[in-house]
Design a protein around this motif. Sequence first.
Motif, PDB file in Angstrom:
ATOM      1  N   SER A 252       0.849  -1.185   0.000  1.00  0.00           N
ATOM      2  CA  SER A 252       0.000   0.000   0.000  1.00  0.00           C
ATOM      3  C   SER A 252       0.882   1.231   0.000  1.00  0.00           C
ATOM      4  N   TYR A 335      -3.989   0.698  -2.783  1.00  0.00           N
ATOM      5  CA  TYR A 335      -3.822  -0.639  -2.223  1.00  0.00           C
ATOM      6  C   TYR A 335      -3.562  -1.617  -3.368  1.00  0.00           C
ATOM      7  N   TRP A 366      -8.850  -5.489   4.348  1.00  0.00           N
ATOM      8  CA  TRP A 366      -7.800  -4.473   4.427  1.00  0.00           C
ATOM      9  C   TRP A 366      -8.014  -3.585   5.638  1.00  0.00           C
ATOM     10  N   GLY A 371      -3.216   0.225   5.403  1.00  0.00           N
ATOM     11  CA  GLY A 371      -3.091  -0.444   4.121  1.00  0.00           C
ATOM     12  C   GLY A 371      -2.642  -1.879   4.212  1.00  0.00           C
TER      13      GLY A 371
END
Length: 586
Positions: A252, A335, A366, A371
């Motif tokens: 992320s 992401y 998530w 992230g």
Amino acid sequence: STTIGWATEEAGAEEVAPMRRVISAPKDSAPQVNSACLTLVQDGDRQMVVSVADTQNLHDPTKKKIYYNVKYDDLHEPLAGPAHPFRSDGVARGQRNHATGHVETAYMDKFTFEEQYSTFMTHGYGAEPGGNGFVGNVEALAENGADTVFSMNNAKRRKVREMVLAEVAAEDDGERPDYSAWAPARDAIKPLLTGDLTEEAKEFVTWHAARREANLRARGKLRDADGNKITDAMVVAQEEDEEGAGPKGDRSFFHGKEAKNYIGESWITPPKDRKKENDHTFIPKRCIHTWSGHTKGVQAIRFFPNHGHLLLSAGLDSKLKIWDVHGNGKCMRTYLGHEKAIKDIQWVANGERFISSSWDKKIKLWDTETGQVITTLTSGKIAYAVRGHPDADKQNILMAGQSDKKILQYDMNTGDVVQEYDQHLGAVNSVTFCDEGRRFVTSSDDKSLRVWEYGIPVVMKYIADPTMHSMPTVAASPNGNWLACQSLDNQIMIYSTKDRFRLNKKKRFTGHSNAGYACQVGFSPDMRFIMSGDADGKLHFWDWKSQKIFKTLKCHDKVVIGCEWHPLEQSKVATCSWDGTIKYWD
């Protein structure tokens, strides 16, 4: 006209008789015109109808009979008048085989034609097709010795190149580079080094290289120096021996300025100054912002629960992005973890986490702020729809409608399947909770709706009809009393959640073209309007009471696959399309 009068004398008195008026017929002063252009002539013992032109001085010399007494001088007059291009009326006309003259067929091989054509275009001369010398520029012919562009030797080519370079150098003012075909060799472009990249770009390149290596390992195409296949187990063992693990597939990137503000609040914390403006909904009129960060189409969008200050988007480029809605409108975080296009997304736990399903047959949970991937779930099948349980004490429950005709109930804390709903005859397209989470409705490619009790794998209500079409998307109304189902026969069907899930035949919304696309349906927060995208890039708004189209907006160049009403600002709507853009309307 003529007036006639007369008098009679009787008994010494004069008496005048009454006057009479006589009107004569009017005369036609126009000449007689033969509109048929035909006349009757005597041909021996019989009469014939012929054209008027055959009985006058202008006659066709090809005719064998003349129907008037022609003079001797007229018989020997030369031909006059326009010549017909497709008739041989004379010696000169008979020689032509084309409308504009005489054409002779000639055969020439392709190389010879290209050679002479290129020579004529370059030097101005070329060989005459009949083989009788040359045509064109005589001076250039003598200067080059009748050479063609294909028969020039290397010395002549160098001479021509030097002449061209000299002319270019004479005309060049030194301000612009020369990119012509005869230009001198330029310096090679300096390659981009890793040290020239930013930290974010370095991180992305490292992640991309790791994912590509993992894909090659999975297909058995990555080998070591000895020619042996490199497996995932070998890589894991090597990473355990080394200090610091290598880059992983789930990554992320944060694009904002700071992850926390000056008082320590996270970047996902809702702003305190944003409150619900009013209870009355207005239809948007214009586009106020456009987000374009996905390299492919955008499959779905979701506003942050209850506040809408962030917008989550799922792209067909296997990326998930969160956009700032109230601030600068930029991308806050990206992401990366899925290997194929994203199919569906859903917020859970009041926006602290979200779920994503992809065509790579994986479901990921998530952490919105950091992230990180909390859990990765997979059953070996594609999850077409993912939904979290609406109850606050059941935020660990995940419902996944899959391509193998099943609905799986996951416990995200353990990653186990705790219940399986298997009654559909086709792939499950949507899962919608109703009745405060006690029931849920699923739609499938088998053109049916099934109502389930939560936790009980037995169908409570089966809705099917021969006239029904597949309903890929279903939306629940804000008050929970209605279900809007997007039918693939270009209409939206309404079912009641309170009256035994019956079809409301009086409410049917038509006028859009969505056949073949799973366009999302949405209700306005005050239930005044219902909206849906269509295949032509338009967004339609219907009045809930009258079922008539209230307004239509041309939003995108391709299908409008998703649309979301802002939870606080009642007159704002977000749309996404397969053209790769997300638009915000007010």
